[in-house]
Design a protein around this motif. Structure first.
Motif, mmCIF file in Angstrom:
data_model
loop_
_atom_site.group_PDB
_atom_site.id
_atom_site.type_symbol
_atom_site.label_atom_id
_atom_site.label_comp_id
_atom_site.label_asym_id
_atom_site.label_seq_id
_atom_site.Cartn_x
_atom_site.Cartn_y
_atom_site.Cartn_z
ATOM 1 N N TYR A 1 51.183 -4.689 -24.133
ATOM 2 C CA TYR A 1 52.053 -4.750 -25.094
ATOM 3 C C TYR A 1 53.502 -5.088 -24.425
ATOM 4 N N LEU A 2 54.047 -4.002 -23.834
ATOM 5 C CA LEU A 2 55.172 -3.735 -23.414
ATOM 6 C C LEU A 2 55.640 -4.738 -22.302
ATOM 7 N N ALA A 3 54.883 -5.269 -21.250
ATOM 8 C CA ALA A 3 55.331 -6.460 -20.386
ATOM 9 C C ALA A 3 55.787 -7.522 -21.264
ATOM 10 N N PRO A 4 55.120 -8.033 -22.245
ATOM 11 C CA PRO A 4 55.750 -9.304 -22.966
ATOM 12 C C PRO A 4 57.016 -8.987 -23.744
ATOM 13 N N ILE A 5 57.103 -7.886 -24.251
ATOM 14 C CA ILE A 5 58.256 -7.425 -24.948
ATOM 15 C C ILE A 5 59.327 -7.209 -23.917
ATOM 16 N N ALA A 6 59.214 -6.766 -22.728
ATOM 17 C CA ALA A 6 60.225 -6.709 -21.790
ATOM 18 C C ALA A 6 60.782 -8.092 -21.279
ATOM 19 N N SER A 7 59.765 -9.047 -21.287
ATOM 20 C CA SER A 7 60.331 -10.463 -20.738
ATOM 21 C C SER A 7 61.022 -11.129 -21.940
ATOM 22 N N ILE A 8 60.699 -10.607 -23.104
ATOM 23 C CA ILE A 8 61.717 -11.034 -24.259
ATOM 24 C C ILE A 8 63.021 -10.530 -24.477
ATOM 25 N N LEU A 9 63.141 -8.944 -24.238
ATOM 26 C CA LEU A 9 64.542 -8.346 -24.332
ATOM 27 C C LEU A 9 65.045 -8.486 -22.761
ATOM 28 N N LEU B 1 52.868 -0.772 -35.632
ATOM 29 C CA LEU B 1 53.949 -0.404 -36.754
ATOM 30 C C LEU B 1 55.063 -0.031 -36.031
ATOM 31 N N GLN B 2 55.134 0.696 -34.942
ATOM 32 C CA GLN B 2 56.286 0.991 -34.251
ATOM 33 C C GLN B 2 57.015 -0.500 -33.986
ATOM 34 N N LEU B 3 56.476 -1.336 -33.291
ATOM 35 C CA LEU B 3 57.126 -2.722 -32.855
ATOM 36 C C LEU B 3 57.631 -3.533 -34.096
ATOM 37 N N ARG B 4 57.033 -3.265 -35.197
ATOM 38 C CA ARG B 4 57.270 -4.143 -36.391
ATOM 39 C C ARG B 4 58.321 -3.310 -37.065
ATOM 40 N N SER B 5 58.531 -2.094 -36.816
ATOM 41 C CA SER B 5 59.421 -1.199 -37.685
ATOM 42 C C SER B 5 61.075 -1.647 -38.021
ATOM 43 N N ARG B 6 61.698 -1.444 -38.630
ATOM 44 C CA ARG B 6 63.298 -1.508 -38.909
ATOM 45 C C ARG B 6 64.000 -0.943 -37.720
ATOM 46 N N GLU B 7 63.492 -0.014 -37.312
ATOM 47 C CA GLU B 7 64.453 0.913 -36.056
ATOM 48 C C GLU B 7 64.109 -0.098 -34.776
ATOM 49 N N PHE B 8 62.938 -0.796 -34.541
ATOM 50 C CA PHE B 8 62.935 -1.273 -33.303
ATOM 51 C C PHE B 8 63.342 -2.654 -33.493
ATOM 52 N N LEU B 9 63.472 -3.366 -34.728
ATOM 53 C CA LEU B 9 63.914 -4.684 -35.022
ATOM 54 C C LEU B 9 65.419 -4.718 -34.730
ATOM 55 N N ASN B 10 66.003 -3.566 -35.237
ATOM 56 C CA ASN B 10 67.527 -3.157 -35.276
ATOM 57 C C ASN B 10 67.937 -2.995 -33.787
ATOM 58 N N PHE B 11 67.064 -2.555 -33.024
ATOM 59 C CA PHE B 11 67.540 -2.388 -31.747
ATOM 60 C C PHE B 11 67.347 -3.726 -30.852
ATOM 61 N N GLN B 12 66.330 -4.416 -31.191
ATOM 62 C CA GLN B 12 66.251 -5.591 -30.523
ATOM 63 C C GLN B 12 67.505 -6.679 -30.856
ATOM 64 N N LYS B 13 67.731 -6.719 -32.375
ATOM 65 C CA LYS B 13 68.950 -7.523 -32.482
ATOM 66 C C LYS B 13 70.213 -7.068 -31.767
ATOM 67 N N HIS B 14 70.387 -5.959 -31.734
ATOM 68 C CA HIS B 14 71.547 -5.166 -30.890
ATOM 69 C C HIS B 14 71.579 -5.828 -29.392
ATOM 70 N N LEU B 15 70.461 -5.707 -28.783
ATOM 71 C CA LEU B 15 70.523 -6.255 -27.312
ATOM 72 C C LEU B 15 70.854 -7.695 -27.426
ATOM 73 N N SER C 1 72.354 -9.466 -29.815
ATOM 74 C CA SER C 1 73.727 -10.104 -30.212
ATOM 75 C C SER C 1 74.640 -9.633 -29.311
ATOM 76 N N GLU C 2 74.504 -8.600 -28.300
ATOM 77 C CA GLU C 2 75.445 -8.193 -27.553
ATOM 78 C C GLU C 2 75.167 -8.707 -26.148
ATOM 79 N N LYS C 3 74.254 -9.548 -26.142
ATOM 80 C CA LYS C 3 74.075 -10.332 -24.775
ATOM 81 C C LYS C 3 74.040 -9.406 -23.660
#
Length: 535
Positions: free
Chosen positions: A153-161, A120-134, A136-138
């Protein structure tokens, strides 16, 4: 060497510019992924966040517990997932309520329910906006700090961000439940008690066998549960093939920081990339609110502090248990007072005059008060660390996960006693346990000794954590700390391969020896028997 400071600037301005340049040169962009909604387990990472900001680093943080003092700080970018606490209390989501005793064999079930909340947290608007910010700002991140038990969970997220950024796992338990093994710190369960059990490092043969079996089974169940949930999540997000992001989640993990040490668990061998910092959340206590200060000051003989932590609630205790505690507190000699964390507010039905209830407590400041004589606790690690630091003997009532292990340490160190959730249905057992803490000086003496040791460790804990984070960020990882044992199997770790070769060689040698002896004996019998017959 020619100065890079123009001559028109004065000495003070030049000094400020030099210090600013030095700060910029040594600062890093750090991503923190720490989503579990449990305040006690968030406290170490919150304290670490504050310190890293103070050191001049730029932080990008995913958490349900924002640091309120940093919300407007220019170096603090936040994905606020505090909604997760409301979701956790919503039984429709299947998230455990933590209001009852849970068997260690149910740990994987608890984990499975918690994974729903993480999704639920990783699908949330708050997290997705945070991801878009990282994106878009490169923003190029130097290092990622993640919650250790959520690594799949978080190691793959880290590799993406943060592509190719090294990962640092942080555990608010006494051990890293998932990552240690992959870093080369293989727990020897004959001498290290399971995080989920109630043993110390002094086990008999049968306890060792049970410890090996239960820990191996529960730990593998937790890992399998988290990995399966993560695979399902990434497949849904990225389509077929997305689950492969989970296959090698440990590859970029450089080190694990354990926010504990042997004072609160057991001394054990650790590889150099698994580092015990000690508690990070303990700070100089703040001034108490006026009402609490006066209540504690006015206790002529002392205060009993009663709190079951941030997950379990006193309001969930059965009525007969509440009556037992209230009866004991009512019968205390004049001069004793009780401070009780009572989550519903107001008074406890049947409450006597020597009890003060509060919905929430500034626990550090309460335990630091010299009038506090006993701490009745659920046995959470952070609460135990605070009790030791401030020298307050404990009555541990363990309910789930690591609380039995922590309470076993209290008893083994002779700084507390254990009351099981079954024991507190008995008034006599409650009375015996609390009175032992109030009147037996050996517990206070032992706790004073541990407190002195704790202060030595804790004084360097945060500096140690910051050093290792900066070290990993500066060098792009910590492969130089990874031992060869990290890539070995348990069969090799226990030297069973060597023992097998030795035993096989001995068997072959003995077999060969006896075969030769048998041939010789057969030959001699045949020849001698022929000669005897011929004679």
């Amino acid at each position: 060497m020619r100065s890079i400071i123009p001559r028109k600037y004065g000495p003070l301005t030049a000094l400020i510019i030099i210090l600013t340049l030095a700060a910029v040169t040594n600062s890093f962009k750090i991503l923190i992924l720490y989503p579990t909604p449990s305040f006690s387990h968030q406290r170490p990472i919150m304290a670490l966040t504050e310190r890293l900001i103070k050191e001049g680093h730029e932080l990008f943080v995913v958490t349900p517990n924002p640091v309120s003092d940093l919300k407007d700080h220019v170096n603090y970018t936040l994905a606020d997932l505090s909604f997760a606490y409301d979701e956790r209390e919503d039984q429709k989501n299947g998230v455990p309520q933590y209001q009852r005793q849970l068997s260690k064999w149910k740990t994987a079930t608890i984990t499975r329910a918690m994974m729903k909340l993480i999704q639920l947290q990783l699908r949330s608007r708050e997290f997705l906006n945070f991801q878009k910010h990282l994106e878009s700002e490169k923003i190029k991140l130097d290092v990622v700090i993640v919650q250790s038990y959520l690594l799949p969970y978080l190691a793959p997220i880290a590799s993406i961000l943060a592509t190719n950024a090294p990962i640092i796992a942080v555990s608010s338990f006494s051990s890293d439940l998932i990552g240690e093994n992959f870093l080369g710190s293989k727990m020897h369960l004959s001498f290290s008690p399971s995080t989920f059990g109630h043993y110390t490092d002094k086990m008999n043969l049968w306890q060792k066998i049970e410890n090996w079996f239960s820990h191996t089974y529960i730990k593998s169940s937790i890992r399998r549960t988290v990995e399966d949930s993560a695979r399902q999540f990434f497949q849904e997000i990225y389509g077929p093939g997305g689950e492969r992001l989970v296959d090698f989640w440990w590859v970029n993990v450089s080190i694990t920081l354990l926010t504990s040490n042997s004072l609160y668990y057991s001394p054990r061998l650790l590889s150099p990339n698994v580092i015990q910092t000690g508690p990070l959340h303990i700070k100089p206590p703040k001034q108490l609110p006026k009402d609490l200060q006066e209540w504690l000051d006015g206790a002529e003989k002392g205060v009993i502090y009663f709190s079951l932590g941030s997950n379990l609630k006193s309001t969930s205790l059965p009525q007969d248990v509440l009556k037992n505690f209230l009866k004991f507190f009512r019968e205390l000699p004049v001069g004793y007072r009780v401070l009780w964390k009572w989550e519903s507010g107001g008074q406890i039905p049947g409450q006597c005059d020597n009890i003060l209830t509060q919905r929430w407590m500034p626990q550090d400041s309460v335990l630091a008060h010299p009038k506090v004589k006993v701490f009745i606790t659920q046995g959470g690690l952070q609460s135990f660390q605070e009790a030791v630091h401030y020298g307050v003997p404990t009555v541990g009532i363990p309910w789930f996960v690591d609380q039995n292990c922590v309470t076993a340490k209290m008893v083994d160190a002779k700084v507390g006693v254990k009351l099981s959730p079954q024991d507190i249905h008995s008034f006599e057992k409650i009375k015996a346990g609390i009175e032992a803490m109030l009147h037996d000086e050996k517990y206070r003496k032992n706790m004073r000794r541990l407190s002195a040791i704790s202060r030595d460790f804790t004084s360097q804990a945060m500096d140690k954590a910051v050093f290792w984070i900066e070290h990993v960020a500066r060098h792009g990882g910590a492969s130089h700390l990874r031992p060869a044992i990290a890539d070995s199997s348990l069969f090799e770790f226990l030297c069973l391969d060597i023992i097998s070769v030795i035993l096989l060689s001995c068997f072959i040698s003995l077999y060969g020896f006896f075969s030769i002896v048998r041939v010789v004996i057969t030959y001699l019998r045949k020849n001698f028997s022929g000669k005897i017959k011929g004679a």
